[in-house]
Scaffold this motif. Sequence first.
Motif, PDB file in Angstrom:
ATOM      1  N   LEU A   8       0.694  -1.079   0.007  1.00 44.21           N
ATOM      2  CA  LEU A   8      -0.428   0.287   0.591  1.00 44.21           C
ATOM      3  C   LEU A   8       0.581   1.264  -0.322  1.00 44.21           C
ATOM      4  O   LEU A   8       1.489   1.444   0.732  1.00 44.21           O
ATOM      5  N   ILE A   9       0.208   1.631  -0.724  1.00 45.94           N
ATOM      6  CA  ILE A   9       0.750   3.699  -0.667  1.00 45.94           C
ATOM      7  C   ILE A   9       0.254   4.760  -0.688  1.00 45.94           C
ATOM      8  O   ILE A   9      -0.773   4.552  -0.665  1.00 45.94           O
ATOM      9  N   GLY A  10       0.486   5.408   0.188  1.00 48.27           N
ATOM     10  CA  GLY A  10      -0.689   6.802   0.953  1.00 48.27           C
ATOM     11  C   GLY A  10      -0.452   7.354  -0.100  1.00 48.27           C
ATOM     12  O   GLY A  10       0.415   7.733  -0.642  1.00 48.27           O
ATOM     13  N   VAL A  11      -1.750   8.273  -0.416  1.00 45.47           N
ATOM     14  CA  VAL A  11      -1.735   9.163  -1.552  1.00 45.47           C
ATOM     15  C   VAL A  11      -2.564  10.131  -1.543  1.00 45.47           C
ATOM     16  O   VAL A  11      -3.609   9.805  -0.547  1.00 45.47           O
ATOM     17  N   GLU A  12      -2.679  11.351  -1.638  1.00 45.57           N
ATOM     18  CA  GLU A  12      -3.240  12.583  -1.396  1.00 45.57           C
ATOM     19  C   GLU A  12      -4.126  12.979  -3.006  1.00 45.57           C
ATOM     20  O   GLU A  12      -2.719  13.741  -3.310  1.00 45.57           O
ATOM     21  N   THR A  13      -5.095  13.933  -3.049  1.00 39.82           N
ATOM     22  CA  THR A  13      -5.582  14.930  -3.833  1.00 39.82           C
ATOM     23  C   THR A  13      -4.037  15.848  -3.784  1.00 39.82           C
ATOM     24  O   THR A  13      -4.478  16.571  -2.830  1.00 39.82           O
ATOM     25  N   ILE A  14      -3.251  16.327  -5.358  1.00 39.91           N
ATOM     26  CA  ILE A  14      -2.256  17.316  -5.341  1.00 39.91           C
ATOM     27  C   ILE A  14      -3.276  18.343  -6.279  1.00 39.91           C
ATOM     28  O   ILE A  14      -4.004  18.313  -7.224  1.00 39.91           O
ATOM     29  N   ALA A  15      -2.165  19.863  -6.317  1.00 43.51           N
ATOM     30  CA  ALA A  15      -2.936  20.855  -7.384  1.00 43.51           C
ATOM     31  C   ALA A  15      -1.379  20.035  -8.261  1.00 43.51           C
ATOM     32  O   ALA A  15      -0.184  20.016  -7.692  1.00 43.51           O
ATOM     33  N   ARG A  16      -2.070  20.258  -9.942  1.00 39.90           N
ATOM     34  CA  ARG A  16      -1.192  19.477 -10.574  1.00 39.90           C
ATOM     35  C   ARG A  16       0.084  20.634 -10.643  1.00 39.90           C
ATOM     36  O   ARG A  16       1.213  19.927 -10.964  1.00 39.90           O
ATOM     37  N   GLU A  17       0.203  21.476 -10.833  1.00 38.31           N
ATOM     38  CA  GLU A  17       1.014  22.217 -10.409  1.00 38.31           C
ATOM     39  C   GLU A  17       2.807  22.159  -9.442  1.00 38.31           C
ATOM     40  O   GLU A  17       3.538  22.335 -10.213  1.00 38.31           O
ATOM     41  N   ARG A  18       1.640  21.117  -8.530  1.00 42.65           N
ATOM     42  CA  ARG A  18       3.500  21.071  -7.505  1.00 42.65           C
ATOM     43  C   ARG A  18       3.654  19.399  -7.471  1.00 42.65           C
ATOM     44  O   ARG A  18       4.549  19.126  -7.042  1.00 42.65           O
ATOM     45  N   SER A  19       3.313  19.057  -8.883  1.00 41.17           N
ATOM     46  CA  SER A  19       4.197  17.405  -9.534  1.00 41.17           C
ATOM     47  C   SER A  19       5.587  17.328  -9.066  1.00 41.17           C
ATOM     48  O   SER A  19       5.427  16.132  -8.911  1.00 41.17           O
TER      49      SER A  19
END
Length: 314
Positions: free
Chosen positions: A158-169
């Motif tokens: 499992l990998i923890g993820v969250e929604t980010i602003a695309r410009e912060r990729s």
Amino acid sequence: MNNKISKAVFPVAGLGTRFLPATKASPKEMLPIVDKPLIQYAVEEAIAAGITEMIFVTGRNKRAIEDHFDKAYELEAELEARNKQALLEVLHGIKPDNVECFYVRQAEALGLGHAVLCAERLVRNEPFAVILADDLLDGQVPVMRQMTELFEERGNSLIGVETIARERSRSYGVVAGTAFDEHLIKLHGIVEKPAPEFAPSRLGVVGRYILTPAIFRHLHNVRPGTGGEVQLTDGIASLMTEETVLAYQFEGIRYDCGSKIGYLQATVQFALRHPEVREDFRTFLQHLPFAQSTVPAQASLTETPAAEAVACTG
């Protein structure tokens, strides 16, 4: 394979350059949020998930971490002599008796994947957690507990993820996959710090992982990148060719305490609910000229909204 997670790896060998000069002689993981260092929040999250073996991958100038989780005989004797029982209980609570701490050196800063490899002999052939103390995660149910319960049920990395602003990729590993179950994405790709136009989704990896021991074999085979670094994302990408890896959209709030703004945000939020200082601190904030209309009279900060659910596709 036993699906019970009993070991957590804490990569803490980084230099913490973004917080210089505070981190010149003190580890960034020892920076306090109110009165507790970041690394203790991370360890407490692991303990809340039932993990009892803490493996710290350290480097030079990190002795303070080892000292923090060690017994302080002189300090405890002084508090005992002064009948400071409440403070004694605080010290004893740093490391419960059923928790063991182990330390291994990462001699060179050769990437997160290399740091995880340094723990291989201590982890042995068991699934394990990886927790990055820079990411302070705050959930009604501790995030690592959410993940260990999922792993016990499913047995997938499992990998923890969250929604980010695309410009912060460029600041994240970014995953690609398809909806698998509630809050879960079945991965078919992971890219380290892509440019926004090449990011496969808006789901960024945060510092929480549960990995099967097969990851070590894949990390050994990863070709080092810039500066000879071995990236954990490359190892996970290779692991996906062998087994199912899931991204988990955790329920809670993340504070990026590897950045100054995230660190300050966490400090304010945790101070506003600290039983010793919250009332005085709230009053202080309310009397700041720019904040009089924004600081609530009674801050309700115990509830943490669920992370936004996004099914990402490549």
